[in-house]
Design an enzyme around this catalytic site. Structure first.
Site, PDB file in Angstrom:
ATOM      1  N   TYR A   1       1.051  -2.551   9.816  1.00  0.00           N
ATOM      2  CA  TYR A   1       0.985  -1.421  10.745  1.00  0.00           C
ATOM      3  C   TYR A   1      -0.015  -1.647  11.869  1.00  0.00           C
ATOM      4  O   TYR A   1       0.145  -1.118  12.954  1.00  0.00           O
ATOM      5  CB  TYR A   1       0.589  -0.141   9.994  1.00  0.00           C
TER       6      TYR A   1
ATOM      7  N   LYS B   1       3.318  -8.895  -3.435  1.00  0.00           N
ATOM      8  CA  LYS B   1       4.385  -9.907  -3.385  1.00  0.00           C
ATOM      9  C   LYS B   1       3.687 -11.264  -3.456  1.00  0.00           C
ATOM     10  O   LYS B   1       3.806 -12.117  -2.558  1.00  0.00           O
ATOM     11  CB  LYS B   1       5.192  -9.718  -2.079  1.00  0.00           C
TER      12      LYS B   1
ATOM     13  N   ASP C   1       9.307  -5.889  -5.496  1.00  0.00           N
ATOM     14  CA  ASP C   1      10.751  -5.689  -5.740  1.00  0.00           C
ATOM     15  C   ASP C   1      10.994  -5.182  -7.154  1.00  0.00           C
ATOM     16  O   ASP C   1      11.804  -4.283  -7.395  1.00  0.00           O
ATOM     17  CB  ASP C   1      11.558  -6.971  -5.438  1.00  0.00           C
TER      18      ASP C   1
ATOM     19  N   ASP D   1       4.353   2.579   1.937  1.00  0.00           N
ATOM     20  CA  ASP D   1       5.234   3.451   2.722  1.00  0.00           C
ATOM     21  C   ASP D   1       6.591   3.547   2.042  1.00  0.00           C
ATOM     22  O   ASP D   1       7.126   4.635   1.827  1.00  0.00           O
ATOM     23  CB  ASP D   1       5.389   2.888   4.144  1.00  0.00           C
TER      24      ASP D   1
ATOM     25  N   ASP E   1       8.161   6.821  -0.638  1.00  0.00           N
ATOM     26  CA  ASP E   1       9.397   7.584  -0.406  1.00  0.00           C
ATOM     27  C   ASP E   1      10.284   7.534  -1.646  1.00  0.00           C
ATOM     28  O   ASP E   1      10.879   8.538  -2.039  1.00  0.00           O
ATOM     29  CB  ASP E   1      10.184   7.007   0.792  1.00  0.00           C
TER      30      ASP E   1
HETATM   31  C1  IPM Z   1       4.532   8.118   6.362  1.00  0.00           C
HETATM   32  C2  IPM Z   1       5.433   7.982   7.554  1.00  0.00           C
HETATM   33  C3  IPM Z   1       4.662   7.265   8.641  1.00  0.00           C
HETATM   34  C4  IPM Z   1       4.286   5.910   8.090  1.00  0.00           C
HETATM   35  C5  IPM Z   1       5.432   7.129   9.950  1.00  0.00           C
HETATM   36  C6  IPM Z   1       5.842   8.490  10.493  1.00  0.00           C
HETATM   37  C7  IPM Z   1       4.668   6.354  10.973  1.00  0.00           C
HETATM   38  O1  IPM Z   1       6.602   7.333   7.209  1.00  0.00           O
HETATM   39  O2  IPM Z   1       3.489   8.778   6.478  1.00  0.00           O
HETATM   40  O3  IPM Z   1       4.877   7.585   5.303  1.00  0.00           O
HETATM   41  O4  IPM Z   1       5.098   4.975   8.103  1.00  0.00           O
HETATM   42  O5  IPM Z   1       3.149   5.769   7.626  1.00  0.00           O
HETATM   43 MG    MG Z   2       6.800   6.893   5.134  1.00  0.00          MG
END
Ligand code: IPM
Ligand code: MG
Length: 360
Positions: A146, A195, A227, A251, A255
């Site tokens: 990032y 990884k 993975d 990240d 999710d």
């Molecule tokens: C998160 C989001 C952010 C990230 C985006 C919006 C930049 O996906 O907070 O997980 O990737 O960190």
């Molecule tokens: Mg995210």
């Protein structure tokens, strides 16, 4: 006591969920004798519209000088806005990255909890869920891909893009220490995800976490390739207590972790650094499709405020009061549309906020 909170309503459903969270915080203030003062700043799309940039220096300074920051959500084109035709450093998300970096918030904690009342919403089979799971993803937040150097160019007529993934040992050490500290308040098990079969940065990550572990002999540390971790999360999520990982892997895995709970509208998050100043935001996005319709679920933001009370203000009793208010409202059958099921009572954003406040 008085606490100065910087508030970032942001875009989409942000303003609505933040308003309900303030309602709940005020109720906590009244009951436990605290005073919460709010200063609003602009970030994301609304800031672009007003100032041309997703986060101004003044706004960042306001946040830096407060006791803590509460964020709704940013991004996602709303109405006629066209924020995504701007260059990347002027888009809404750049504001979020700038505040993380600017406040040195290198640790991101994202709990993945299966609420028993919402078991049916999980896409996982019942035998996999068992009696539920409760783990946290601890994601490094100010390093790695990032924030590495990147570049897009044309070389010999061929378009080429580069992103770089760098970690130094200090960056790994400081988040590893956070992970061990959090693990001690939980089931004392850390799974560090990397990884290391391919990446140098992951091999260093593994080495440094092993070194840090020596100071925490009461916590069990294991390692898993990313993975495999993606697979284990849907195969057997109950094996996890604390997942510790770098920015990009975190990240993606966070999710996935939120999805298997079936209730992304319920999941909080905290971003922390070396001081008490933290940034608290729901794990979900700005949901522009339902913005302004009193449909959004404010619970993730309200639970993020509970994390603020716990981590930034050391108000454990108050944090628990918020969490148990949420639980009892769910038990009573109140649901926003995203978590609605048969036989439950459908409520809007405001009514959910009212119900939770009145439980406190
Ligand atoms: C998160 C989001 C952010 C990230 C985006 C919006 C930049 O996906 O907070 O997980 O990737 O960190
Ligand atoms: Mg995210």
């Amino acid at each position: 006591m008085n606490y100065n909170i910087t508030v970032i309503p942001g875009d989409g459903i942000g303003p609505e969920i933040v308003a309900e969270t303030r309602k709940v915080l005020n109720q906590i203030g009244e009951k436990f004798g605290h005073n919460f003062t709010y200063t609003e700043i602009l970030m994301g799309g609304v800031s672009i519209d007003a100032t041309g940039v997703p986060l101004t220096k003044e706004a960042l300074d306001t946040a830096r000088n407060s006791d803590s920051v509460l964020l709704g959500a940013i991004g996602g084109n709303v109405g006629k806005s066209d924020w995504y035709s701007l260059p990347p450093h002027l888009r809404p998300e750049a504001g979020l990255l700038a505040i993380r970096k600017g406040l040195n918030l290198f640790t991101n904690i994202r709990p993945a909890v299966l609420f028993p009342e919402l078991k049916d919403a999980s896409p996982l089979r019942e035998d996999i869920i068992g009696d539920g799971f409760d783990f946290v993803v601890m994601r490094e937040l100010t390093g790695g891909l990032y924030f590495g150097e990147r570049n897009t160019m044309i070389e010999n007529g061929i378009r080429t893009a580069t992103d770089t993934l760098t970690y130094d040992e200090n960056e790994i050490k400081r988040i590893a220490k956070w992970a061990f500290t959090i693990a001690r308040k939980r089931r004392r098990k850390i799974c560090s995800v990397d990884k290391a079969n391919v990446l140098d940065s992951s091999r260093l990550w593994r080495q440094v976490t092993e070194e840090v572990a020596k100071d925490y002999p009461d916590v069990e540390l294991s390692h898993m390739l990313v993975d495999n971790c993606a697979m284990q999360l849907v195969k057997d999520p109950r094996q996890f207590d604390v997942i510790l990982t770098e920015n990009m892997f975190g990240d993606i895995l966070s999710d996935e972790a939120s999805m298997i709970t079936g209730s992304i509208g319920m999941l909080a998050s905290a971003s922390l650094g070396d001081t008490k100043l933290g940034l608290y935001e729901p794990s979900h996005g700005s949901a522009p499709d339902i913005a302004g319709q009193n449909k959004a679920n404010p619970i993730a933001t309200i639970l993020s405020a509970a994390m603020m009370l716990r981590y930034s203000f050391d108000l454990e009793r108050e944090a628990e009061a918020v969490e148990s208010a949420v639980k009892s409202v769910l038990k009573k059958g109140y649901r926003t549309i995203d978590i609605m099921s048969k036989g439950m009572t459908l409520v809007g954003t405001k009514e959910m906020g009212d119900q939770i406040s009145s439980e406190i």
